[in-house]
Motif scaffolding. Structure first.
Motif, PDB file in Angstrom:
ATOM      1  N   VAL A   4       0.827  -1.205   0.000  1.00  0.00           N
ATOM      2  CA  VAL A   4       0.000   0.000   0.000  1.00  0.00           C
ATOM      3  C   VAL A   4       0.860   1.253   0.000  1.00  0.00           C
ATOM      4  O   VAL A   4       0.591   2.219  -0.730  1.00  0.00           O
ATOM      5  CB  VAL A   4      -0.956  -0.024   1.210  1.00  0.00           C
ATOM      6  N   ILE A   5       1.921   1.273   0.779  1.00  0.00           N
ATOM      7  CA  ILE A   5       2.782   2.455   0.847  1.00  0.00           C
ATOM      8  C   ILE A   5       3.521   2.656  -0.470  1.00  0.00           C
ATOM      9  O   ILE A   5       3.721   3.796  -0.927  1.00  0.00           O
ATOM     10  CB  ILE A   5       3.752   2.322   2.032  1.00  0.00           C
ATOM     11  N   CYS A   6       3.941   1.574  -1.122  1.00  0.00           N
ATOM     12  CA  CYS A   6       4.613   1.716  -2.417  1.00  0.00           C
ATOM     13  C   CYS A   6       3.679   2.315  -3.463  1.00  0.00           C
ATOM     14  O   CYS A   6       4.070   3.208  -4.226  1.00  0.00           O
ATOM     15  CB  CYS A   6       5.137   0.362  -2.886  1.00  0.00           C
ATOM     16  N   ILE A   7       2.432   1.848  -3.495  1.00  0.00           N
ATOM     17  CA  ILE A   7       1.462   2.426  -4.425  1.00  0.00           C
ATOM     18  C   ILE A   7       1.158   3.877  -4.047  1.00  0.00           C
ATOM     19  O   ILE A   7       0.992   4.745  -4.913  1.00  0.00           O
ATOM     20  CB  ILE A   7       0.176   1.585  -4.441  1.00  0.00           C
ATOM     21  N   GLY A   8       1.087   4.158  -2.754  1.00  0.00           N
ATOM     22  CA  GLY A   8       0.890   5.535  -2.330  1.00  0.00           C
ATOM     23  C   GLY A   8       2.047   6.436  -2.712  1.00  0.00           C
ATOM     24  O   GLY A   8       1.847   7.619  -3.015  1.00  0.00           O
ATOM     25  N   ALA A   9       3.262   5.892  -2.715  1.00  0.00           N
ATOM     26  CA  ALA A   9       4.416   6.684  -3.149  1.00  0.00           C
ATOM     27  C   ALA A   9       4.284   7.069  -4.616  1.00  0.00           C
ATOM     28  O   ALA A   9       4.569   8.212  -5.005  1.00  0.00           O
ATOM     29  CB  ALA A   9       5.699   5.890  -2.912  1.00  0.00           C
ATOM     30  N   ALA A  10       3.845   6.117  -5.454  1.00  0.00           N
ATOM     31  CA  ALA A  10       3.643   6.442  -6.866  1.00  0.00           C
ATOM     32  C   ALA A  10       2.553   7.482  -7.043  1.00  0.00           C
ATOM     33  O   ALA A  10       2.676   8.400  -7.869  1.00  0.00           O
ATOM     34  CB  ALA A  10       3.293   5.164  -7.640  1.00  0.00           C
ATOM     35  N   ASN A  11       1.491   7.368  -6.277  1.00  0.00           N
ATOM     36  CA  ASN A  11       0.397   8.331  -6.375  1.00  0.00           C
ATOM     37  C   ASN A  11       0.816   9.711  -5.895  1.00  0.00           C
ATOM     38  O   ASN A  11       0.261  10.724  -6.344  1.00  0.00           O
ATOM     39  CB  ASN A  11      -0.800   7.834  -5.567  1.00  0.00           C
ATOM     40  N   SER A  12       1.782   9.778  -4.982  1.00  0.00           N
ATOM     41  CA  SER A  12       2.256  11.069  -4.478  1.00  0.00           C
ATOM     42  C   SER A  12       3.298  11.703  -5.387  1.00  0.00           C
ATOM     43  O   SER A  12       3.484  12.925  -5.342  1.00  0.00           O
ATOM     44  CB  SER A  12       2.842  10.887  -3.074  1.00  0.00           C
ATOM     45  N   LEU A  13       3.981  10.914  -6.175  1.00  0.00           N
ATOM     46  CA  LEU A  13       5.054  11.427  -7.022  1.00  0.00           C
ATOM     47  C   LEU A  13       4.612  11.709  -8.452  1.00  0.00           C
ATOM     48  O   LEU A  13       5.133  12.625  -9.085  1.00  0.00           O
ATOM     49  CB  LEU A  13       6.220  10.431  -7.049  1.00  0.00           C
ATOM     50  N   ALA A  14       3.684  10.909  -8.977  1.00  0.00           N
ATOM     51  CA  ALA A  14       3.289  11.015 -10.379  1.00  0.00           C
ATOM     52  C   ALA A  14       2.065  11.900 -10.528  1.00  0.00           C
ATOM     53  O   ALA A  14       1.121  11.808  -9.739  1.00  0.00           O
ATOM     54  CB  ALA A  14       3.012   9.623 -10.960  1.00  0.00           C
ATOM     55  N   ASN A  15       2.086  12.732 -11.539  1.00  0.00           N
ATOM     56  CA  ASN A  15       0.946  13.578 -11.868  1.00  0.00           C
ATOM     57  C   ASN A  15      -0.118  12.720 -12.550  1.00  0.00           C
ATOM     58  O   ASN A  15       0.119  12.185 -13.635  1.00  0.00           O
ATOM     59  CB  ASN A  15       1.393  14.710 -12.797  1.00  0.00           C
ATOM     60  N   PRO A  16      -1.299  12.540 -11.950  1.00  0.00           N
ATOM     61  CA  PRO A  16      -2.297  11.645 -12.568  1.00  0.00           C
ATOM     62  C   PRO A  16      -2.802  12.144 -13.913  1.00  0.00           C
ATOM     63  O   PRO A  16      -3.124  11.343 -14.786  1.00  0.00           O
ATOM     64  CB  PRO A  16      -3.418  11.599 -11.519  1.00  0.00           C
TER      65      PRO A  16
END
Length: 363
Positions: A128-140
């Motif tokens: 969950v934290i790894c996916i959250g890291a991607a969501n926090s770093l990448a512009n959707p």
């Protein structure tokens, strides 16, 4: 030199890196490995996140991961507390009807049972934290622009779903600031009631405005296609997904009735069929891209870091299974390969360029 100028890294690179870390976490139950992967993801997020609303959602993912660990341990106590020999607390067992055989309520709480729940919870929390890291770093929004044309039909729904948590975090911050300026009730329950409704309403309104703006710009439009073409592309995509799921299941579970040797051919065949369906569907969707995101050496290096972590985790499970899946009666340890993989997972904090932080920088 241009790679070190402030610019936003390609969102696909961040998601590939995060999926690599999540894959590495899913291939082990070693708590030390999980904690180090979570630490690596946290360091990269703190070093390379921007000041956009979605960048503030990482804290919510961390809280969700903490809740997952606590609930997993609590469930182990309530429904499976009798595994192992080292009894910590003796509790009475509640008898259950015969049709729920294999499930018990309470009973002796053992050290092995608590550790098993903790290890499983840490693995899911790390993912969950790894996916959250991607969501926090990448512009959707830029991620949607980078999708293949065939995926534009589901792109609108995906972006709304992905941006829901970041918009929620930004709404919480703004509503709490407004409530603090107005004053009022100081109790926790009263403050929660006053904040919860405006936050949910604001997050949904902003997501709907985003969907309306994307619809006016042509996102989610499938173009002209005959019923035969739609059925063909749908059949290819469905067959490809079935092959990918079945091949992945055979590769992960060695105790199935089907031959394990079918796993890799099914996985590769499913990928080939799915790619064929994407290509066939993309030919009928015409989209132009304004200033597409560039692919440079920082993007490639970040992707390589994520893939290296996944490959290293797979190698550890084959060479050192006791390190990947430590016994509950022994202290978990790591080898040199695991430490090197964690160091590689942190490298995007240095290899990726600094974010723009609200600046408009030409790529």
């Amino acid at each position: 030199m241009s790679g070190r100028l402030p610019r936003d890294l390609h969102p696909v690179a961040w998601w590939t890196w995060a999926v690599g870390l999540a894959a590495g976490a899913s291939l082990s139950t070693n708590p030390v490995w999980m904690v180090m992967l979570v630490g690596a993801a946290t360091v990269v997020v703190l070093a390379r996140r921007s000041d956009q609303p979605w960048a503030r959602s990482f804290r919510l993912y961390c809280l969700l991961a903490l809740v997952i660990v606590v609930l997993r341990v609590v469930f182990r106590i309530v429904f499976g507390g009798g595994v192992g020999d080292t009894v910590l607390v003796e509790l009475p067992e509640i008898p259950l009807p015969g049709f729920v055989m294999g499930i018990q309520l309470f009973g002796d709480i053992t050290l092995e049972s608590l550790l098993a729940g903790l290890y499983d919870g840490l693995r899911l929390a790390a993912i969950v934290i790894c996916i959250g890291a991607a969501n926090s770093l990448a512009n959707p929004k830029r991620l949607l622009k980078s999708l293949p044309p065939a995926l534009y039909e589901i792109g609108t729904a995906m972006v709304i779903a992905v941006t829901m948590v970041p918009q929620l975090a930004d709404s919480v911050r703004r509503v709490r600031r407004a409530q603090a300026l107005r004053g009022g009730a100081s109790g926790r329950v009263s403050r929660l009631r006053r904040v919860l409704v405006p936050v949910l309403e604001d997050a949904f309104d902003r997501s709907l405005r985003l969907a309306a703006g994307m619809d006016t710009r042509g996102y989610g439009r499938s173009g002209d296609a005959t019923p035969r073409q739609r059925r063909l592309t749908g059949a290819l995509m469905l067959a490809g997904l079935c092959g990918i799921c079945l091949g992945s299941y055979l590769g992960l579970d060695q105790s199935t009735a089907l031959p394990v040797s079918w796993g890799r051919p099914l996985l590769l065949g499913g990928l080939a069929v799915a790619i064929g369906g994407i290509v066939a569907a993309g030919r009928r969707v015409h989209r132009s891209r304004y200033r597409p995101d560039p692919w440079r050496w920082p993007e490639l290096s970040v992707i390589a870091c994520g893939l290296a972590v996944a490959v290293a985790a797979q190698r550890i499970t084959q060479v050192s299974p006791t390190i990947a899946y430590p016994p509950l009666t022994a202290v978990p340890t790591l080898d040199v390969l695991a430490l090197v993989a964690v160091a590689v997972a942190v490298l995007p904090a240095v290899l990726a360029p600094p974010p723009t932080m609200g600046l408009v920088v030409k790529s």
